[in-house]
Scaffold this motif. Sequence first.
Motif, PDB file in Angstrom:
ATOM      1  N   GLY A 208       5.883   1.365   4.740  1.00  0.00           N
ATOM      2  CA  GLY A 208       5.668   2.382   3.715  1.00  0.00           C
ATOM      3  C   GLY A 208       6.697   2.185   2.618  1.00  0.00           C
ATOM      4  O   GLY A 208       7.139   1.068   2.363  1.00  0.00           O
TER       5      GLY A 208
ATOM      6  N   TYR B 193       2.269   1.533   8.571  1.00  0.00           N
ATOM      7  CA  TYR B 193       1.294   0.993   9.521  1.00  0.00           C
ATOM      8  C   TYR B 193       2.069   0.304  10.629  1.00  0.00           C
ATOM      9  O   TYR B 193       3.029  -0.424  10.368  1.00  0.00           O
ATOM     10  CB  TYR B 193       0.374  -0.012   8.809  1.00  0.00           C
TER      11      TYR B 193
ATOM     12  N   LYS C 238       6.402   7.560  -2.215  1.00  0.00           N
ATOM     13  CA  LYS C 238       5.508   7.847  -1.091  1.00  0.00           C
ATOM     14  C   LYS C 238       4.038   7.951  -1.473  1.00  0.00           C
ATOM     15  O   LYS C 238       3.174   7.988  -0.600  1.00  0.00           O
ATOM     16  CB  LYS C 238       5.961   9.106  -0.364  1.00  0.00           C
TER      17      LYS C 238
ATOM     18  N   GLN D  94       1.446   9.679   0.726  1.00  0.00           N
ATOM     19  CA  GLN D  94       2.008   9.955   2.048  1.00  0.00           C
ATOM     20  C   GLN D  94       2.780  11.280   2.012  1.00  0.00           C
ATOM     21  O   GLN D  94       3.261  11.709   0.967  1.00  0.00           O
ATOM     22  CB  GLN D  94       2.939   8.811   2.481  1.00  0.00           C
TER      23      GLN D  94
ATOM     24  N   SER E 137       0.805  -1.223   0.000  1.00  0.00           N
ATOM     25  CA  SER E 137       0.000   0.000   0.000  1.00  0.00           C
ATOM     26  C   SER E 137       0.841   1.278   0.000  1.00  0.00           C
ATOM     27  O   SER E 137       0.303   2.355  -0.231  1.00  0.00           O
ATOM     28  CB  SER E 137      -0.926   0.019   1.214  1.00  0.00           C
ATOM     29  N   HIS E 138       2.132   1.171   0.298  1.00  0.00           N
ATOM     30  CA  HIS E 138       3.039   2.320   0.424  1.00  0.00           C
ATOM     31  C   HIS E 138       2.641   3.200   1.609  1.00  0.00           C
ATOM     32  O   HIS E 138       3.144   4.314   1.736  1.00  0.00           O
ATOM     33  CB  HIS E 138       3.089   3.158  -0.851  1.00  0.00           C
ATOM     34  N   ALA E 139       1.756   2.729   2.452  1.00  0.00           N
ATOM     35  CA  ALA E 139       1.275   3.492   3.603  1.00  0.00           C
ATOM     36  C   ALA E 139       1.808   2.866   4.895  1.00  0.00           C
ATOM     37  O   ALA E 139       1.497   1.708   5.175  1.00  0.00           O
ATOM     38  CB  ALA E 139      -0.247   3.513   3.630  1.00  0.00           C
TER      39      ALA E 139
END
Length: 161
Positions: free
Chosen positions: A131, A118, A136, A139, A114-116
């Motif tokens: 990430g 967590y 990004k 983000q 997800s490139h996010a």
Amino acid sequence: MIIGVVSDTHVGGRIKSLPKELLDGLRGVDLIIHAGDILKDFVIYELEEIAPVEAVAGNNDDYYMQHKLGVKKIINAGKFKIGITHGYGGVNALKKAMATFARDSVDCVVFGHSHAPYNERIDGVLYVNPGSPTDKRFQKQYSYALLKVDDSGISAEIKYF
């Protein structure tokens, strides 16, 4: 033990190399985990100059990388078990990562996709997405993670740059 965690480096297309901030941040770790979307195998060799690497392939990795690395792995870190997968499914990457290890006894699951970033504990299992240090997307900053493993447990910190 300190473990550096990266994912979604995507080196090989428009991204030509790993950023200095990432490489500097990983210096001194005992192990590096890469949770897929590596694209070019020289990324693994570059990371191995810092520490041993455990990696899995992601959805953007070619057949060779998927065959060589696999898409799911469980490693030992001290007395703890860490599951590694890329975690397909966009916003459902966490759910896919959870499902991947639902029948396994793990203390931590590292995933990407997800490139996010967590970093949460759910039902006693730590779920960590570092990430991306190179892409990004939505983000504010690039990121990677550091896992700390000692006799008391596993904890994670997302590092931003």
